[in-house]
Write a protein that holds these residues in place. Sequence first.
Motif, PDB file in Angstrom:
ATOM      1  N   ARG A  34       0.832  -1.203   0.000  1.00 62.37           N
ATOM      2  CA  ARG A  34       0.000   0.000   0.000  1.00 62.37           C
ATOM      3  C   ARG A  34       0.870   1.258   0.000  1.00 62.37           C
ATOM      4  O   ARG A  34       0.657   2.180  -0.802  1.00 62.37           O
ATOM      5  CB  ARG A  34      -0.919  -0.006   1.227  1.00 62.37           C
ATOM      6  N   GLU A  35       1.831   1.283   0.911  1.00 63.70           N
ATOM      7  CA  GLU A  35       2.719   2.446   1.000  1.00 63.70           C
ATOM      8  C   GLU A  35       3.534   2.628  -0.277  1.00 63.70           C
ATOM      9  O   GLU A  35       3.706   3.753  -0.765  1.00 63.70           O
ATOM     10  CB  GLU A  35       3.641   2.283   2.215  1.00 63.70           C
ATOM     11  N   VAL A  36       4.042   1.533  -0.825  1.00 62.90           N
ATOM     12  CA  VAL A  36       4.874   1.604  -2.030  1.00 62.90           C
ATOM     13  C   VAL A  36       4.050   2.071  -3.231  1.00 62.90           C
ATOM     14  O   VAL A  36       4.492   2.926  -4.011  1.00 62.90           O
ATOM     15  CB  VAL A  36       5.512   0.225  -2.311  1.00 62.90           C
ATOM     16  N   LEU A  37       2.861   1.530  -3.398  1.00 58.73           N
ATOM     17  CA  LEU A  37       2.003   1.914  -4.526  1.00 58.73           C
ATOM     18  C   LEU A  37       1.621   3.389  -4.447  1.00 58.73           C
ATOM     19  O   LEU A  37       1.635   4.100  -5.458  1.00 58.73           O
ATOM     20  CB  LEU A  37       0.748   1.038  -4.544  1.00 58.73           C
ATOM     21  N   LEU A  38       1.268   3.847  -3.255  1.00 56.69           N
ATOM     22  CA  LEU A  38       0.903   5.256  -3.097  1.00 56.69           C
ATOM     23  C   LEU A  38       2.105   6.172  -3.293  1.00 56.69           C
ATOM     24  O   LEU A  38       1.971   7.305  -3.786  1.00 56.69           O
ATOM     25  CB  LEU A  38       0.291   5.492  -1.711  1.00 56.69           C
ATOM     26  N   GLN A  39       3.277   5.704  -2.928  1.00 58.70           N
ATOM     27  CA  GLN A  39       4.480   6.535  -3.039  1.00 58.70           C
ATOM     28  C   GLN A  39       4.940   6.711  -4.477  1.00 58.70           C
ATOM     29  O   GLN A  39       5.317   7.822  -4.882  1.00 58.70           O
ATOM     30  CB  GLN A  39       5.612   5.918  -2.211  1.00 58.70           C
ATOM     31  N   TYR A  40       4.886   5.651  -5.279  1.00 58.44           N
ATOM     32  CA  TYR A  40       5.522   5.691  -6.599  1.00 58.44           C
ATOM     33  C   TYR A  40       4.557   5.819  -7.784  1.00 58.44           C
ATOM     34  O   TYR A  40       4.938   6.386  -8.818  1.00 58.44           O
ATOM     35  CB  TYR A  40       6.379   4.438  -6.800  1.00 58.44           C
ATOM     36  N   LEU A  41       3.353   5.335  -7.660  1.00 59.96           N
ATOM     37  CA  LEU A  41       2.460   5.329  -8.821  1.00 59.96           C
ATOM     38  C   LEU A  41       1.951   6.726  -9.160  1.00 59.96           C
ATOM     39  O   LEU A  41       1.659   7.518  -8.256  1.00 59.96           O
ATOM     40  CB  LEU A  41       1.256   4.424  -8.567  1.00 59.96           C
ATOM     41  N   PRO A  42       1.809   7.039 -10.450  1.00 58.41           N
ATOM     42  CA  PRO A  42       1.143   8.292 -10.839  1.00 58.41           C
ATOM     43  C   PRO A  42      -0.271   8.308 -10.274  1.00 58.41           C
ATOM     44  O   PRO A  42      -0.921   7.259 -10.167  1.00 58.41           O
ATOM     45  CB  PRO A  42       1.126   8.221 -12.370  1.00 58.41           C
ATOM     46  N   GLU A  43      -0.757   9.476  -9.898  1.00 57.87           N
ATOM     47  CA  GLU A  43      -2.065   9.555  -9.248  1.00 57.87           C
ATOM     48  C   GLU A  43      -3.215   9.177 -10.177  1.00 57.87           C
ATOM     49  O   GLU A  43      -4.335   8.944  -9.718  1.00 57.87           O
ATOM     50  CB  GLU A  43      -2.294  10.948  -8.669  1.00 57.87           C
ATOM     51  N   ASP A  44      -2.949   9.090 -11.483  1.00 52.80           N
ATOM     52  CA  ASP A  44      -3.984   8.667 -12.421  1.00 52.80           C
ATOM     53  C   ASP A  44      -4.256   7.170 -12.338  1.00 52.80           C
ATOM     54  O   ASP A  44      -5.229   6.680 -12.939  1.00 52.80           O
ATOM     55  CB  ASP A  44      -3.577   9.023 -13.854  1.00 52.80           C
ATOM     56  N   CYS A  45      -3.423   6.444 -11.635  1.00 57.84           N
ATOM     57  CA  CYS A  45      -3.616   5.007 -11.485  1.00 57.84           C
ATOM     58  C   CYS A  45      -4.419   4.718 -10.221  1.00 57.84           C
ATOM     59  O   CYS A  45      -4.025   5.130  -9.123  1.00 57.84           O
ATOM     60  CB  CYS A  45      -2.273   4.283 -11.401  1.00 57.84           C
ATOM     61  N   ASP A  46      -5.516   4.017 -10.358  1.00 60.00           N
ATOM     62  CA  ASP A  46      -6.270   3.562  -9.190  1.00 60.00           C
ATOM     63  C   ASP A  46      -5.511   2.398  -8.543  1.00 60.00           C
ATOM     64  O   ASP A  46      -4.739   1.696  -9.207  1.00 60.00           O
ATOM     65  CB  ASP A  46      -7.667   3.107  -9.597  1.00 60.00           C
ATOM     66  N   ILE A  47      -5.774   2.170  -7.252  1.00 53.52           N
ATOM     67  CA  ILE A  47      -5.045   1.138  -6.503  1.00 53.52           C
ATOM     68  C   ILE A  47      -6.026   0.252  -5.750  1.00 53.52           C
ATOM     69  O   ILE A  47      -6.913   0.752  -5.044  1.00 53.52           O
ATOM     70  CB  ILE A  47      -4.051   1.770  -5.514  1.00 53.52           C
ATOM     71  N   LEU A  48      -5.839  -1.049  -5.894  1.00 48.04           N
ATOM     72  CA  LEU A  48      -6.618  -2.035  -5.151  1.00 48.04           C
ATOM     73  C   LEU A  48      -5.637  -2.991  -4.485  1.00 48.04           C
ATOM     74  O   LEU A  48      -4.893  -3.691  -5.164  1.00 48.04           O
ATOM     75  CB  LEU A  48      -7.551  -2.793  -6.095  1.00 48.04           C
ATOM     76  N   CYS A  49      -5.607  -2.989  -3.151  1.00 42.63           N
ATOM     77  CA  CYS A  49      -4.730  -3.899  -2.414  1.00 42.63           C
ATOM     78  C   CYS A  49      -5.526  -5.148  -2.034  1.00 42.63           C
ATOM     79  O   CYS A  49      -6.577  -5.038  -1.395  1.00 42.63           O
ATOM     80  CB  CYS A  49      -4.185  -3.220  -1.157  1.00 42.63           C
TER      81      CYS A  49
END
Length: 409
Positions: A205-220
Motif C-alpha cells: 500500500r505504502e509503495v504503490l501510493l508513493q511511486y504510482l502516478p495519481e492517475d492510477c487507481d489502486i486495489l490492495c
Amino acid sequence: MLRQAFQWLLVFLIISDCCSALAKEKTSLNFDKLDQYRQESLTKMSAASPDSVTDLPEEDPLNKSTQTGRLEELKQQEAELARKLAAIRMEKLAELRSKPLTIGIIGFGRFGQFIAETFSKHGKIVVTSRSDYTDIANDMGATYVPLSDPDAFLDQDLDVIILAVSILSFEGTLKKLVKPLERYIQKNNKGPLLVDVLSVKEHPREVLLQYLPEDCDILCTHPMFGPDSGKNGWHGLTFVYEKTRVDKVVFHPDSSLVAGDENAFVDAAGTYHSVHESSEAHVEAIDRIERFLSIWEEEGCRMVPMSCQAHDAYAANSQFITHLMGRILGAQGLRMTPIDTKGFESVLTLVKSTTADSFDLFYGLYKYNQNSMKTIQQLKAAMEDVEENLRRMEQDELQKQLQQETRIS
C-alpha cells in the motif's frame, strides 16, 4: 409455529421489495446490487425482532389444516424468490461478460499462472515475466510480452495490472514500471488499475501510493489461497481487499467503510465518497474495480473488505504464526514414526505445507509486517510460561516426595 410463519412472511416481503427495486434499476454501473440489497433486507429483518410482532394471533389447535396450507403457500413464495434471485444473478453475469476486462499480469511464475488460468475465462489476459513463458501463455489463451519491453506490455490497452511478484522484489519491480506508466498516461490520458496480491498489505500500500502516478487507481488484495489450496476451485476461499485509491481519492486506513454501502468510504480529509459521485471518472473507476472484484466473487470466493492495517494485524497472529510454527517444528527434524497419532500427522502436514514455500516468502512475512516481531515475542513468552509451569509442577512433586520420606523416617 404460526408466529414464525408470519415472521418469515415479513422477511420475504422485505426482500421482495428490495428485488423489485433492483429490477427497476437499469443502470449498469454498480454490479454488486444483489449483495447491497441483501444487506439492506437483513438490516430491516434484524430491526423486526420477534418482540415487535405483537399483533399475531395465537395458535389454534383446531385450525392446523389452515396453518399447513399457509406454510405451503410460504414455501411457494420462497421458491419464487429463489427464482428471482437466480434471474438477477444471470443478468449480472451477462452484464459482466458484455464488457470483459483486459488484465495484465506481471510475474508469470506459479501463482501468476494459477490466477491467469481462471482469469482467461473472464477476459483477455496479457502476461509478462523475466523468463519466456510464450508456450504456457498460448496454451491458456493469453498473450506473452517480455518483461524487457514494458511499453509493449502497456500498449495492450490494459484495464487492470496485477503485480504477482514476491514480497522482496515488489518495490523494485514497481519502480521499473513507473516511467513506462507515465509515458502511457501522457499518451492515452488515462491510467490502469494496479492490483497487488501480496501476503502482507501495509507495505505494498505504502509503495504503490508513493511511486504510482495519481492517475492510477489502486486495489490492495490478498487471496488467502494459492495453487495448492485452490487447485479444485476457489469456492468458499477467502479474498481480502481494500479499495485504496479511486479516482485520485485515497482511502484512509483509520476510517471505516460506510455502513450499508460497500462502495462508500471516508477519505483522509473526512469526506464521504460513493459510487454516486457526480464525477464520471469516479463512476468509471468504481465500475472497473467492481468488474475485477466480480471475477473473484463469481468464482465463489468469500469476499472480505478490510483495511490493509487491519489485515496485517490479523495476519500476524494467523498466517505468520502458522509459518513460524511450521519452520520451528521443521527445524526439529520431525519424521513419521510407526506409532503416529492423528495429532502428530497434523503437525507433519503443517511442517510440509509451510516449508514447501520459499524462505523468501517467510522472510517477507516477517520483514514487511510490523506486527510479526510482536508475535515472535509473545510466542517466546508463552514458551517460557509453559516451561516455568512444568518446572513448578516438577518441584512440587519433589517437595511432596521429600515430605513423605521424612514422615517415614
